[in-house]
Scaffold this motif. Structure first.
Motif, mmCIF file in Angstrom:
data_model
loop_
_atom_site.group_PDB
_atom_site.id
_atom_site.type_symbol
_atom_site.label_atom_id
_atom_site.label_comp_id
_atom_site.label_asym_id
_atom_site.label_seq_id
_atom_site.Cartn_x
_atom_site.Cartn_y
_atom_site.Cartn_z
ATOM 1 N N TRP A 105 75.445 -15.725 57.843
ATOM 2 C CA TRP A 105 74.136 -15.914 57.696
ATOM 3 C C TRP A 105 73.551 -14.717 58.544
ATOM 4 N N HIS A 106 72.883 -13.753 57.928
ATOM 5 C CA HIS A 106 72.127 -12.797 58.754
ATOM 6 C C HIS A 106 70.703 -13.098 58.959
ATOM 7 N N TYR A 107 70.355 -13.461 60.044
ATOM 8 C CA TYR A 107 69.184 -14.007 60.170
ATOM 9 C C TYR A 107 68.291 -12.823 60.937
ATOM 10 N N ILE A 108 67.043 -12.342 60.178
ATOM 11 C CA ILE A 108 66.584 -11.211 60.697
ATOM 12 C C ILE A 108 65.073 -11.722 60.676
ATOM 13 N N GLU A 109 64.330 -11.542 61.860
ATOM 14 C CA GLU A 109 62.950 -11.656 62.128
ATOM 15 C C GLU A 109 62.212 -10.354 62.909
ATOM 16 N N ASN A 110 60.854 -10.074 62.769
ATOM 17 C CA ASN A 110 60.312 -9.048 62.997
ATOM 18 C C ASN A 110 61.019 -7.587 62.451
ATOM 19 N N THR A 111 61.090 -7.798 61.087
ATOM 20 C CA THR A 111 62.098 -6.947 60.570
ATOM 21 C C THR A 111 61.599 -5.725 60.734
ATOM 22 N N SER A 112 62.767 -4.590 61.061
ATOM 23 C CA SER A 112 62.453 -3.282 61.481
ATOM 24 C C SER A 112 63.197 -2.207 60.665
ATOM 25 N N ALA A 113 62.942 -1.009 60.710
ATOM 26 C CA ALA A 113 63.418 0.151 59.991
ATOM 27 C C ALA A 113 64.878 -0.006 60.060
ATOM 28 N N LYS A 114 65.638 -0.471 61.370
ATOM 29 C CA LYS A 114 67.046 -0.449 61.680
ATOM 30 C C LYS A 114 67.330 -1.768 60.959
ATOM 31 N N ASP A 115 66.906 -2.777 60.942
ATOM 32 C CA ASP A 115 67.354 -4.137 59.960
ATOM 33 C C ASP A 115 67.534 -3.521 58.742
ATOM 34 N N ILE A 116 66.674 -2.671 58.071
ATOM 35 C CA ILE A 116 66.606 -2.419 56.683
ATOM 36 C C ILE A 116 67.627 -1.332 56.461
ATOM 37 N N GLN A 117 67.977 -0.588 57.403
ATOM 38 C CA GLN A 117 69.008 0.592 57.356
ATOM 39 C C GLN A 117 70.372 -0.169 57.393
ATOM 40 N N PHE A 118 70.448 -0.952 58.413
ATOM 41 C CA PHE A 118 71.703 -2.127 58.394
ATOM 42 C C PHE A 118 72.206 -2.797 56.897
ATOM 43 N N LEU A 119 71.198 -3.261 56.228
ATOM 44 C CA LEU A 119 71.320 -3.576 54.888
ATOM 45 C C LEU A 119 71.595 -2.728 54.002
ATOM 46 N N ALA A 120 70.989 -1.620 53.854
ATOM 47 C CA ALA A 120 71.290 -0.232 52.928
ATOM 48 C C ALA A 120 72.767 0.113 53.168
ATOM 49 N N GLU A 121 73.221 0.192 54.568
ATOM 50 C CA GLU A 121 74.749 0.555 54.677
ATOM 51 C C GLU A 121 75.775 -0.434 54.309
ATOM 52 N N HIS A 122 75.519 -1.762 54.439
ATOM 53 C CA HIS A 122 76.538 -2.764 54.357
ATOM 54 C C HIS A 122 76.406 -3.609 52.865
ATOM 55 N N PHE A 123 75.236 -3.465 52.207
ATOM 56 C CA PHE A 123 75.416 -4.109 51.029
ATOM 57 C C PHE A 123 74.715 -3.294 49.793
ATOM 58 N N ARG A 124 75.088 -3.623 48.563
ATOM 59 C CA ARG A 124 74.389 -2.679 47.627
ATOM 60 C C ARG A 124 73.287 -3.277 46.997
ATOM 61 N N PHE A 125 71.986 -3.417 47.604
ATOM 62 C CA PHE A 125 70.840 -3.771 47.356
ATOM 63 C C PHE A 125 70.036 -2.771 46.686
ATOM 64 N N HIS A 126 69.324 -3.381 45.709
ATOM 65 C CA HIS A 126 68.299 -2.294 44.847
ATOM 66 C C HIS A 126 67.239 -1.812 46.228
ATOM 67 N N PRO A 127 67.113 -0.579 46.083
ATOM 68 C CA PRO A 127 66.158 0.098 47.066
ATOM 69 C C PRO A 127 64.718 -0.694 47.062
ATOM 70 N N LEU A 128 64.101 -0.961 45.857
ATOM 71 C CA LEU A 128 62.996 -1.622 45.871
ATOM 72 C C LEU A 128 62.944 -2.889 46.435
ATOM 73 N N ASP A 129 64.192 -3.850 46.338
ATOM 74 C CA ASP A 129 64.282 -4.921 46.993
ATOM 75 C C ASP A 129 64.031 -4.813 48.636
ATOM 76 N N LEU A 130 64.895 -3.665 49.264
ATOM 77 C CA LEU A 130 64.780 -3.427 50.690
ATOM 78 C C LEU A 130 63.284 -3.228 50.926
ATOM 79 N N GLN A 131 62.663 -2.270 50.112
ATOM 80 C CA GLN A 131 61.235 -1.895 50.356
ATOM 81 C C GLN A 131 60.284 -3.215 50.368
ATOM 82 N N ASP A 132 60.682 -4.084 49.435
ATOM 83 C CA ASP A 132 59.646 -5.171 49.520
ATOM 84 C C ASP A 132 59.690 -6.009 50.834
#
Length: 219
Positions: free
Chosen positions: A12-39
């Motif tokens: 369980w990756h628990y993220i609050e006060n979501t930051s650009a660093k958090d989104i970058q972590f997800l982009a680097e470790h998971f193959r999520f669609h960029p629009l989902d990360l943008q949401d």
């Protein structure tokens, strides 16, 4: 801010006060669609469910009552789930979610091994939704108490105050209905889901969730 813990075969990756660093972590470790990360950066997103072969992306909105303003407010939760991972992102802390995360962290290795059904990220999703929408049931109870109090004002001929309170309650009920109805449809989709992380055997859990009770009570 990101924290994580492992329970059996789920992280369980628990993220609050979501930051650009958090989104970058997800982009680097998971193959999520960029629009989902943008949401995950958007504030006023509507509830949604995006289905992909290897993961689901969901946006939920949970109502809470602002007693000072006497209004229904919204807390947004973004969720990614897939085989072996459960990711929650919020712009601010949701106290009930934070408490549940800490509770599971404290149990840690002491948590008894779950059966095959419960040892899935889909079951963890169910537990979180059941917990958070449970607060919506309590919110309905609060609104029912307000209705009873307003009825007493009418009978005691406090008509001016009663008329004002009726308007406030009506506005809050309409807000709750607009918020809940699309999420009832999302839970309906989860009931019919069949993936390795949301197997059909979980349908009985989602079909009995507190969200469906709230949806029935406000229609």
């Amino acid at each position: 801010m990101r924290r994580e813990f492992h329970i059996h075969n789920i992280t369980w990756h628990y993220i609050e006060n979501t930051s650009a660093k958090d989104i970058q972590f997800l982009a680097e470790h998971f193959r999520f669609h960029p629009l989902d990360l943008q949401d995950c950066y958007e504030i006023a997103q509507r509830p949604k469910l995006d289905v992909y072969p290897n993961y689901l992306f969901l946006i939920f909105q949970f109502p809470y009552y602002d007693s000072k303003q006497r209004r229904i407010r919204i807390q947004t939760l973004n969720v990614f789930i897939g085989k072996g991972f459960f990711i929650t992102l919020t712009q601010e802390s949701i106290p009930l979610l934070a408490e549940y995360f800490q509770e599971l962290q404290q149990k840690g290795a002491r948590e008894p091994k779950l059966d095959r059904l419960r040892n899935t990220s889909g079951y963890l999703l169910y537990k979180v939704l059941d917990l958070l929408f449970g607060s919506s049931v309590r919110l309905l109870d609060t609104m029912n108490e307000q209705i009873v109090a307003t009825e007493e004002e009418v009978y005691s001929e406090q008509t001016k105050q009663a008329a004002k309170n009726i308007g406030i309650i009506r506005r809050n009920i309409m807000s709750l209905r607009r918020l809940v109805q699309p999420q009832v449809r999302i839970v309906g989709q989860l009931v019919n889901m069949d993936t390795t992380f949301v197997p059909t055997s979980l349908s009985v859990y989602f079909d009995d969730s507190k969200l469906l009770r709230v949806g029935g009570d406000v229609t």
